[in-house]
Design a protein around this motif. Structure first.
Motif, PDB file in Angstrom:
ATOM      1  N   PHE A 214       0.802  -1.221   0.000  1.00 22.58           N
ATOM      2  CA  PHE A 214       0.000   0.000   0.000  1.00 22.58           C
ATOM      3  C   PHE A 214       0.837   1.275   0.000  1.00 22.58           C
ATOM      4  O   PHE A 214       0.591   2.194  -0.782  1.00 22.58           O
ATOM      5  CB  PHE A 214      -0.964   0.026   1.193  1.00 22.58           C
ATOM      6  N   GLU A 215       1.812   1.331   0.887  1.00 23.97           N
ATOM      7  CA  GLU A 215       2.562   2.582   1.038  1.00 23.97           C
ATOM      8  C   GLU A 215       3.200   3.004  -0.295  1.00 23.97           C
ATOM      9  O   GLU A 215       3.130   4.163  -0.693  1.00 23.97           O
ATOM     10  CB  GLU A 215       3.618   2.443   2.143  1.00 23.97           C
ATOM     11  N   ALA A 216       3.759   2.031  -0.987  1.00 20.16           N
ATOM     12  CA  ALA A 216       4.394   2.338  -2.276  1.00 20.16           C
ATOM     13  C   ALA A 216       3.355   2.768  -3.305  1.00 20.16           C
ATOM     14  O   ALA A 216       3.565   3.716  -4.071  1.00 20.16           O
ATOM     15  CB  ALA A 216       5.168   1.126  -2.779  1.00 20.16           C
ATOM     16  N   GLU A 217       2.210   2.094  -3.298  1.00 18.25           N
ATOM     17  CA  GLU A 217       1.166   2.424  -4.271  1.00 18.25           C
ATOM     18  C   GLU A 217       0.567   3.800  -3.997  1.00 18.25           C
ATOM     19  O   GLU A 217       0.283   4.570  -4.913  1.00 18.25           O
ATOM     20  CB  GLU A 217       0.060   1.353  -4.246  1.00 18.25           C
ATOM     21  N   PHE A 218       0.379   4.097  -2.716  1.00 18.29           N
ATOM     22  CA  PHE A 218      -0.191   5.394  -2.362  1.00 18.29           C
ATOM     23  C   PHE A 218       0.798   6.514  -2.701  1.00 18.29           C
ATOM     24  O   PHE A 218       0.414   7.567  -3.226  1.00 18.29           O
ATOM     25  CB  PHE A 218      -0.554   5.422  -0.871  1.00 18.29           C
ATOM     26  N   ALA A 219       2.072   6.266  -2.433  1.00 19.92           N
ATOM     27  CA  ALA A 219       3.095   7.265  -2.765  1.00 19.92           C
ATOM     28  C   ALA A 219       3.106   7.520  -4.273  1.00 19.92           C
ATOM     29  O   ALA A 219       3.248   8.659  -4.729  1.00 19.92           O
ATOM     30  CB  ALA A 219       4.471   6.806  -2.277  1.00 19.92           C
ATOM     31  N   ALA A 220       2.924   6.456  -5.039  1.00 23.98           N
ATOM     32  CA  ALA A 220       2.898   6.607  -6.500  1.00 23.98           C
ATOM     33  C   ALA A 220       1.702   7.452  -6.925  1.00 23.98           C
ATOM     34  O   ALA A 220       1.797   8.286  -7.825  1.00 23.98           O
ATOM     35  CB  ALA A 220       2.853   5.235  -7.168  1.00 23.98           C
ATOM     36  N   LEU A 221       0.585   7.243  -6.255  1.00 24.67           N
ATOM     37  CA  LEU A 221      -0.615   8.023  -6.555  1.00 24.67           C
ATOM     38  C   LEU A 221      -0.365   9.505  -6.267  1.00 24.67           C
ATOM     39  O   LEU A 221      -0.754  10.393  -7.029  1.00 24.67           O
ATOM     40  CB  LEU A 221      -1.766   7.501  -5.694  1.00 24.67           C
ATOM     41  N   LEU A 222       0.312   9.760  -5.153  1.00 24.77           N
ATOM     42  CA  LEU A 222       0.583  11.145  -4.747  1.00 24.77           C
ATOM     43  C   LEU A 222       1.483  11.857  -5.734  1.00 24.77           C
ATOM     44  O   LEU A 222       1.351  13.058  -5.958  1.00 24.77           O
ATOM     45  CB  LEU A 222       1.280  11.184  -3.375  1.00 24.77           C
ATOM     46  N   THR A 223       2.445  11.146  -6.290  1.00 26.03           N
ATOM     47  CA  THR A 223       3.455  11.801  -7.114  1.00 26.03           C
ATOM     48  C   THR A 223       3.196  11.622  -8.607  1.00 26.03           C
ATOM     49  O   THR A 223       3.961  12.115  -9.423  1.00 26.03           O
ATOM     50  CB  THR A 223       4.860  11.251  -6.794  1.00 26.03           C
ATOM     51  N   ALA A 224       2.089  10.950  -8.945  1.00 22.88           N
ATOM     52  CA  ALA A 224       1.779  10.752 -10.367  1.00 22.88           C
ATOM     53  C   ALA A 224       1.756  12.096 -11.089  1.00 22.88           C
ATOM     54  O   ALA A 224       1.144  13.047 -10.621  1.00 22.88           O
ATOM     55  CB  ALA A 224       0.424  10.059 -10.508  1.00 22.88           C
ATOM     56  N   LYS A 225       2.441  12.160 -12.184  1.00 24.61           N
ATOM     57  CA  LYS A 225       2.454  13.395 -12.966  1.00 24.61           C
ATOM     58  C   LYS A 225       1.203  13.407 -13.825  1.00 24.61           C
ATOM     59  O   LYS A 225       1.051  12.614 -14.730  1.00 24.61           O
ATOM     60  CB  LYS A 225       3.714  13.436 -13.832  1.00 24.61           C
ATOM     61  N   ARG A 226       0.298  14.323 -13.491  1.00 21.61           N
ATOM     62  CA  ARG A 226      -0.983  14.320 -14.182  1.00 21.61           C
ATOM     63  C   ARG A 226      -0.997  15.291 -15.344  1.00 21.61           C
ATOM     64  O   ARG A 226      -1.870  15.212 -16.192  1.00 21.61           O
ATOM     65  CB  ARG A 226      -2.098  14.662 -13.199  1.00 21.61           C
ATOM     66  N   GLU A 227      -0.072  16.210 -15.350  1.00 24.68           N
ATOM     67  CA  GLU A 227      -0.146  17.220 -16.382  1.00 24.68           C
ATOM     68  C   GLU A 227       1.178  17.301 -17.106  1.00 24.68           C
ATOM     69  O   GLU A 227       2.230  17.337 -16.483  1.00 24.68           O
ATOM     70  CB  GLU A 227      -0.460  18.574 -15.747  1.00 24.68           C
ATOM     71  N   ASP A 228       1.109  17.330 -18.402  1.00 20.52           N
ATOM     72  CA  ASP A 228       2.312  17.443 -19.183  1.00 20.52           C
ATOM     73  C   ASP A 228       2.369  18.888 -19.672  1.00 20.52           C
ATOM     74  O   ASP A 228       1.915  19.200 -20.764  1.00 20.52           O
ATOM     75  CB  ASP A 228       2.220  16.473 -20.367  1.00 20.52           C
ATOM     76  N   SER A 229       2.879  19.773 -18.832  1.00 23.90           N
ATOM     77  CA  SER A 229       2.905  21.187 -19.235  1.00 23.90           C
ATOM     78  C   SER A 229       3.945  21.367 -20.322  1.00 23.90           C
ATOM     79  O   SER A 229       5.118  21.119 -20.105  1.00 23.90           O
ATOM     80  CB  SER A 229       3.288  22.083 -18.062  1.00 23.90           C
ATOM     81  N   PRO A 230       3.506  21.827 -21.476  1.00 22.65           N
ATOM     82  CA  PRO A 230       4.498  22.106 -22.512  1.00 22.65           C
ATOM     83  C   PRO A 230       5.369  23.274 -22.058  1.00 22.65           C
ATOM     84  O   PRO A 230       4.906  24.154 -21.330  1.00 22.65           O
ATOM     85  CB  PRO A 230       3.638  22.501 -23.712  1.00 22.65           C
ATOM     86  N   ASP A 231       6.610  23.285 -22.456  1.00 22.79           N
ATOM     87  CA  ASP A 231       7.493  24.374 -22.072  1.00 22.79           C
ATOM     88  C   ASP A 231       7.305  25.515 -23.065  1.00 22.79           C
ATOM     89  O   ASP A 231       7.880  25.539 -24.145  1.00 22.79           O
ATOM     90  CB  ASP A 231       8.952  23.919 -22.025  1.00 22.79           C
ATOM     91  N   VAL A 232       6.454  26.446 -22.684  1.00 27.49           N
ATOM     92  CA  VAL A 232       6.123  27.540 -23.598  1.00 27.49           C
ATOM     93  C   VAL A 232       6.797  28.828 -23.139  1.00 27.49           C
ATOM     94  O   VAL A 232       6.472  29.911 -23.615  1.00 27.49           O
ATOM     95  CB  VAL A 232       4.600  27.744 -23.665  1.00 27.49           C
ATOM     96  N   ASP A 233       7.734  28.685 -22.222  1.00 29.81           N
ATOM     97  CA  ASP A 233       8.308  29.859 -21.582  1.00 29.81           C
ATOM     98  C   ASP A 233       9.001  30.797 -22.575  1.00 29.81           C
ATOM     99  O   ASP A 233       8.892  32.021 -22.462  1.00 29.81           O
ATOM    100  CB  ASP A 233       9.284  29.411 -20.489  1.00 29.81           C
ATOM    101  N   ALA A 234       9.684  30.223 -23.543  1.00 31.97           N
ATOM    102  CA  ALA A 234      10.417  31.059 -24.496  1.00 31.97           C
ATOM    103  C   ALA A 234       9.448  31.876 -25.350  1.00 31.97           C
ATOM    104  O   ALA A 234       9.637  33.080 -25.557  1.00 31.97           O
ATOM    105  CB  ALA A 234      11.302  30.183 -25.389  1.00 31.97           C
ATOM    106  N   VAL A 235       8.400  31.227 -25.821  1.00 36.58           N
ATOM    107  CA  VAL A 235       7.386  31.923 -26.621  1.00 36.58           C
ATOM    108  C   VAL A 235       6.735  33.034 -25.796  1.00 36.58           C
ATOM    109  O   VAL A 235       6.557  34.170 -26.264  1.00 36.58           O
ATOM    110  CB  VAL A 235       6.284  30.926 -27.076  1.00 36.58           C
TER     111      VAL A 235
END
Lengths: 436, 436
Positions: B12-33
């Motif tokens: 459980f602990e490992a699975e819950f930690a994975a849930l907490l840190t799951a990357k849900r958003e793939d923010s494109p790097d638009v900083d330069a634009v």
């Protein structure tokens, strides 16, 4: 020579606008370097922090020596002379007494529909305070950052304070101990910010990071913002003094210089309704600059960014001050309260000639971490609230849901969020007996 | 399929930690634009905004048509059907009633040394609200952002709401009018944020910018932070529901789906002390997903990020919820108050099964702009305080300065800030009669 402006001059508006927009700080673009440092710390943890500390601070650390041991802290604290210890304790006590009053209240009420509404405040679990090394290592800043956090009820409070070449400021350690800090790491720079935001094998991550720092620290704070909370990104300090002719020019000169001596980019502005008084203050500044220890810094700040503005009356002084939105505002006039009522933007107000700004830096009680660079237009000094957060609360009764549910459903449908609407509708149907 | 976790499992602990840190958003790097867009707007003002709007929104504007005219607003508002107008008005009224209670009090007191201390609150002078165009153009968000600003006393309140291909949402304009908004610009993206932060020939700069937006808007807000104040950088939304077996699985399923339908990156988590109930909810979700309008989005969110966690008891549920620090937390249990007392980190709490989260999105009263992506650990939902700032106040008397001045002088000297010390010393000397 500072600039002398006269609000009745035809050129005034342009000159004042130039003063407002003068670029006082040449922030080097360190973003690329900082981005690499953060990536390193995230990938390698302690090893990266240790390597970077060896490189930048010329200090060899191991995971075991990243933090000061209790014995080291104790030993350093005993080096602090009694007078300084007493002064720090006095300051801590007064700062604590002020900030305790900032503790917010939880509120709840029942509205006419029978819904219970309100909010609750809870502290951040862990906070990290950055304390710069070297010249700008100010024990007073430790008190000003750590005490609000401690008052807020933050469970775990850590400091990162670099010790370049191993040089420790015992007053910083004593201030930390007086403020309820749990752990002090002798690391600095962007690597310290990254370690506090993301954690390493040795350093547990925190939820909020506050405290001043150089361009690398500022860039790192900006980058980790969102992963953790941060306080403001501090710019160079400033003071605006509104003084009438009934003041000692030397007192006002010293108040202006106490800002100027911080930093060549600091700004000190005098606004007065008496041109002769303005000239007298300028002369007093020049006289003090002959002997002041930090005359090179204070002189450069006064020369490059200082200003003496003569106005028609104090109403105009308030108006100009509001356009500046100064970090520190001294009101050295006969009726300081009346003038204060006209101030809409300022970090901190010091009322009357017996309240030099320096009192506020140390022992007045209010926080000395204040919005710089005109940001008092939209932000406040550090407070207990910076280490707390508010959870809103709502409880519907069946009757309350019946009263307002249909409006929610209508809006959900108008926003094409069907499940939102259905989650309300399912309950309303039950109430209406349309479903079991 | 969402993940099913059991807190008694060894993994459980490992699975819950994975849930907490799951990357849900793939923010494109638009900083330069974004950096280029901001530089363009700063250099060229209106011309840049107009050119960028033509390019990104396929809309030809002139300086005269950047803002909606009062006649256009009036015309659009009349298109809103009565039911929706009534619902919006009801929502506005309730949101206003809640936020009025957040107005802070000014405080001052005299301390034992005779010093007057305290603070004062003042509103930001001008605020700008970003309202996304297209799919995420939510009139409810206009209310939630603009009403707190209006209640705070913000003098000038503007909106930037892009209208790609000239498509206008009349409800957005009506919501703006109900909220006290002064001007609505039909521009969006990073160019709108830059225009509000720095101003153009036509658009006056504001002091604070709030409101959600896409990756470009978020990057622009991050960049102008410091020049103006900003609210949080919002991430994908989430809900955590703690429910016991005494609930209707379909209600809970709909509550989970009302989060999931927002965005494929949204996250819905059920925590229950009854494994069979968890399975019943999962079945109800699947059933509703067969017909839900936004089943593609909601289904993806539920499949990729949904979770059903079975726990030993409700104490454990609270503990796990605090580790998640959810934006929205529903407590559908017999004694919701008792469970709420154990919650330390959450953006908003909804007490009891009669309080679906959707009520809070529209008409509950509390703000629906809430900390996402675990940032409820350190931040709060939008409130009146976000549009105000606190000025601290101090006034020393000669006696107060005599009592605490020496401590300030000692600390100033220890920090090598001589002018700070002298500004206090000059006054103490006068009091001691050492100087005229």
């Amino acid at each position: 020579m500072p600039v002398f402006l006269d609000s009745t001059a035809a050129t005034f508006e342009a000159e004042f606008a130039a003063l407002l927009t003068a670029k006082r700080e040449d922030s080097p673009d360190v973003d690329a370097v900082v981005s690499e440092i953060i990536a390193d710390v995230r990938a390698l943890g302690d090893a990266a922090v240790i390597e970077l500390t060896a490189r930048f601070d010329r200090l060899a650390l191991s995971p075991e020596t990243l933090a000061f041991s209790p014995e080291e802290i104790e030993r350093e604290c005993t080096k602090v002379p009694a007078a300084e210890r007493d002064a720090l304790e006095r300051a801590a006590e007064r700062i604590r007494a002020y900030h305790v009053r900032q503790m917010p209240q939880d509120v709840h009420w029942t509205d006419p529909e029978g819904a219970m509404l309100g909010w609750r405040w809870t502290p951040v679990s862990a906070a990290g305070l950055y304390v710069p090394g070297g010249l700008a290592s100010y024990p007073s800043s430790v008190l000003m950052n750590a005490i609000p956090a401690h008052v807020a009820g933050v469970e775990r409070l850590v400091i990162c304070a670099p010790t370049p070449d191993g040089k420790v400021n015992p007053l910083v350690l004593l201030a930390a101990r007086l403020s309820g800090v749990d752990t002090i790491y002798r690391i600095g720079g962007a690597q310290a910010i990254a370690a506090m935001a993301y954690g390493t094998q040795t350093i547990r991550p925190v939820d909020k990071i506050t405290g001043p720092g150089n361009a690398y620290v500022a860039a790192a704070k900006r980058r980790v913002f969102g992963k953790v909370g941060i306080d403001m990104i501090a710019g160079p300090s400033e003071i605006l003094v509104i003084a009438d002719a009934e003041n000692d020019p030397d007192w006002i000169a010293l108040d202006l210089l106490s800002q100027a001596e911080h930093d060549e980019s600091a700004q000190s502005i005098l606004v007065t309704d008496d041109a002769a008084f303005g000239r007298a203050v300028a002369a007093a500044v020049d006289k003090r600059l002959e002997t002041l220890e930090r005359r090179a810094i204070a002189g450069a700040s006064w020369r490059d960014f200082g200003a003496i503005i003569t106005v028609r009356d104090l109403d105009e002084a308030a108006e100009l001050s509001n356009r500046v939105a100064p970090e520190h505002l001294e009101l050295c006039v006969a009726d300081a309260d009346a003038l204060a009522a006209k101030i809409t933007h300022a970090g901190a107000i010091f009322l009357g000639a017996w309240t030099p700004e320096a009192i506020g830096d140390y022992v007045g009680g209010p926080n000395h971490v204040l919005p710089t660079a005109r940001s008092a237009r939209f932000s406040s000094g550090l407070s207990v609230l910076d280490f707390m957060k508010r959870t809103t609360i709502a409880r519907m009764t069946p009757a309350a849901l019946k009263a307002i549910g249909a409006a929610a459903e209508t809006l959900a449908i108008s926003e094409s969020l069907e499940a939102h609407g259905l989650s309300v509708r399912a309950r309303l149907d039950r109430l209406n007996g349309d479903q079991p």
